[in-house]
Design an enzyme around this catalytic site. Structure first.
Site, short mmCIF file in Angstrom:
data_model
loop_
_atom_site.label_atom_id
_atom_site.label_comp_id
_atom_site.label_asym_id
_atom_site.label_seq_id
_atom_site.Cartn_x
_atom_site.Cartn_y
_atom_site.Cartn_z
N SER A 383 -15.10 -2.74 -35.70
CA SER A 383 -13.47 -2.31 -35.66
C SER A 383 -12.91 -3.62 -35.98
CB SER A 383 -12.70 -1.74 -34.79
OG SER A 383 -13.48 -0.60 -34.99
N GLY A 385 -14.74 -6.93 -35.71
CA GLY A 385 -15.10 -8.43 -36.19
C GLY A 385 -17.34 -7.69 -36.21
N ASP A 520 -12.70 3.62 -25.56
CA ASP A 520 -13.99 3.22 -26.46
C ASP A 520 -14.88 3.63 -26.42
OD1 ASP A 520 -14.68 3.36 -28.85
OD2 ASP A 520 -14.19 1.32 -29.88
#
Length: 699
Positions: A383, A385, A520
């Site tokens: 998201s 890099g 996440d």
């Protein structure tokens, strides 16, 4: 839609899904001649018009039927009442009209019924009481009239009852207290009246209560047994009296709307009432006090003299304390200045202990190590890099010798895309989360680079362990250009990965000075080394809890800044819930189910009311082997003769898989208080692995 006619010769067809396309036209009559083996029919989110063919009852083995978000019209055909095995029926967001279909009561196996957002008329039939397995009932946004039938409240399995935005009249039946497992009750925006029955206090599992937009009256009852309440909206009614004080003792309450009623007296100041942004009391002209942010008038005092005396005394005490503090501060400044003047005029700068431990590395060195960040060394894009494979040998500096001895010459270089909003915040979050944690199942950060690139722009990168076997996503769902195949993951490999992740989460939640929530957790963030040991990585969204308690109510961190990944994000985050370790536990449960079923939570078959959690739960225990990743079974049965396959080996394997899916379902429950603790999940998964290894030794 006419192209579906070509499937009538597929006599073994079990699941048909054409969801989320741009299919137009009416359902062909030939759909009623599809295979009688058909169990799942998914047509959601298309542009299908017309009505459902009357012969739909021919598909007598149908279990799941989802046709939401289309343009279908007409009456719901009686043939649906002939589908005796039907468990999920979702016809929401269409234009079905006429009377509510009373024959739905014939579908006694129904688990989910959603007819919301149509044009259905008439009253809710009492025949629904025949559906005693019904867990979720969505009838909102129709034109239903009449009273809520008392028979509905005999369905003790109900967890969700949504009747909002109709024209229902009468009172809320006292029989509502029969629904001990009810989690969501929404009757908002109807024409209901009378008092709220005290029996509602028997609904011990109630978490979301929406009574707003009706004509309810009287004092609001004491519902002090509903300790798990998350949201309560009773606005736009005629409730009177004082605000019940028990509301401030509800530990999980996150949203409260009392506006536009006739409440009076002082607003409580404890519990949720401390957070003015989480409550609304506007439109109650007789309320006073409470949080200053509510801008309510001060409550009148019974003894103004005592009040003034208390104020004067308090002001005097505050003045004395303030003077003492100022004196102490002044003396501290003088003492500091004197000591500083006696020291060396050029003291050595104080260095962060972490910075002393980390080897300094420049942008130029990382550029050499990755061959100019070439696409040939690109091993992943996230998201915020990109990740490159780097060789420190290419730099050719002796300064890295000790560094190489410690970590090896191959590293992973995560380069932040600072043009992406939130990338810098992600970089800081990942550094903070990983700087003091040490665990064999967490991806280790070796050093960082915060510099300027060759174009003069800001450059930030992390140097991490290189994981030779990539991430779990590549193994479970390989792309066309990837060499890994999911069939290569045996049961023991999947079990080891699941146990490793559980160990990592248990460490983050229970062994750190401040509990860390990953926020996440998903397959692409599970990295695998040479030995297929799992390492949890990507802490760009990680959050520290303010106290060493995993309860949602103990943490001040708002989830509004949490993005996460659709399918893995806990449902309470979507409702504005606060970040907690329970969110990670939900993600772990979904991850477990994905590892062993091979299905992503965003697969097209999961639409409407059917989710990966529900899919697994419905299969337990008898049909568990049917939902397990078939490539896993091929690996396990390879080399066994037929008699072995169908006796002990299969029986013990099935026992392990049923136990695993049970853990996944227990961790991914909607209600946070019903989820398994991560420590318990870790112990369970270890036990399952030991059982499997024991089977291997015995055989």
């Amino acid at each position: 839609m006419s192209s579906l006619s070509y499937l009538t010769n597929c006599s073994f067809l079990q699941i048909l899904s054409v969801a989320k396309n741009r299919l137009t036209g009416a359902l062909p009559r030939s759909i009623t001649n599809l295979s009688t083996n058909l169990e799942g029919l998914y047509l959601s989110e298309n542009q299908i018009t017309g009505s459902i063919p009357t012969g739909i009852g021919n598909l007598f083995n149908l279990i799941y039927s989802g046709m939401p978000s289309n343009l279908m019209t007409g009456m719901i055909p009686e043939g649906i009442g002939m589908l005796s095995k039907l468990q999920v029926l979702d016809l929401s967001v269409n234009k079905f009209s006429k009377e509510f279909p009373s024959f739905i009561g014939n579908n006694t196996q129904l688990f989910v019924l959603s007819l919301a957002e149509n044009n259905l008329e008439g009253s809710i039939p009492s025949t629904l009481e025949n559906c005693q397995r019904l867990s979720q009932l969505y009838l909102g946004f129709n034109n239903l009239v009449g009273c809520i039938p008392k028979q509905i409240f005999s369905i003790t399995a109900l967890h969700v009852l949504n009747l909002e935005a109709n024209s229902l009249v009468g009172s809320l039946p006292m029989e509502v207290g029969n629904l001990n497992g009810l989690g969501i009750l929404s009757v908002s925006n109807n024409k209901l009246s009378g008092e709220i029955p005290k029996s509602l206090d028997n609904c011990l599992g109630l978490e979301n209560l929406f009574l707003n937009g009706n004509f309810f009256q009287g004092t609001f009852p004491r519902l002090s047994s509903l300790k798990g309440m998350l949201q309560m909206d009773i606005s736009r009614n005629n409730f009177s009296g004082r605000i019940p004080e028990y509301i401030e003792t509800l530990p999980y309450l996150q949203y409260l709307n009392l506006s536009y009623n006739d409440f009076e007296g002082q607003v409580p100041q404890e519990g949720i009432f401390k957070n003015a942004s989480a409550i609304s009391v506007i439109g109650n002209r007789k309320l006073c006090g409470g949080s200053p942010a509510l801008l309510l008038p001060t409550c009148p005092s019974q003894d103004s003299k005592k009040q003034r005396r208390r104020f004067s005394t308090g002001r005097m005490i505050a003045l004395i304390i303030g003077s003492v503090l100022c004196l102490i501060l002044l003396l501290s400044i003088v003492f500091y200045c004197v000591r500083k003047s006696k020291k060396h005029p050029h003291p050595h700068p104080v260095t962060d202990p972490l910075e002393e431990q980390l080897l300094k590395i420049s942008y130029g060195d990382l550029c050499k190590a990755t061959d100019g960040f070439s696409s040939a060394n690109l091993i992943g894009v996230g998201s915020y890099g990109s990740v490159y494979k780097g060789s420190l040998d290419l730099i050719g500096k002796t300064i890295y010798k000790g560094f190489l001895d410690r970590i090896g010459n191959i590293v992973a270089v995560k380069v932040l895309n600072l043009q992406r909003g939130g990338a810098s915040k992600s970089f800081i979050a990942e550094c903070k989360a990983l700087r003091n944690v040490r665990h064999r199942n967490l991806l280790k950060i070796h050093t960082i680079c915060s510099s300027i690139d060759s174009k003069g722009d800001d450059f930030k990168a992390l140097v991490l362990d290189y994981m030779a076997n990539g991430n779990l996503e590549q193994w479970l769902h390989p792309g066309s250009g990837e060499q890994h195949q999911s069939k290569n993951l045996s049961l023991i490999q999947r079990l080891n990965i699941a146990v490793d992740v559980a160990f990592a989460l248990n460490y983050l939640h229970n062994s750190c000075e401040k509990p860390i929530v990953h926020c996440d957790l998903k397959p692409s963030n599970i990295l695998l080394n040479d030995d297929m040991n799992a390492h949890v990585g990507d802490f760009g969204l990680a959050r520290f809890l303010s106290e060493g308690i995993s309860s949602c109510s103990q943490n001040h961190t708002s989830s509004r800044s949490i993005k996460g990944t659709i399918g893995y994000v806990a449902p309470e985050y979507g409702m504005g819930g606060e970040v907690s370790t329970f969110g990670d536990i939900y993600s772990y449960g979904i991850l477990l189910l994905e590892i062993f079923t091979g299905k992503k939570p965003t697969d097209e078959i999961f639409n409407g009311s059917l989710s990966l959690h529900q899919f697994a739960k419905l299969a337990l225990p008898e049909r568990a082997m049917e939902i397990v990743d078939q490539s896993l079974l091929l690996v396990e049965f390879e080399g066994l003769n037929e008699s072995q396959t169908h006796t002990n080996a299969r029986g013990r394997l099935e026992m392990c898989l049923v136990s695993i899916i049970n853990v996944g379902v227990a961790c991914s429950r909607i209600s946070i208080k019903d989820r398994m603790e991560i420590g318990d999940a870790m112990v369970e998964m270890q036990g399952i692995r030991d059982l499997y290894l024991g089977v291997g030794r015995n055989n």
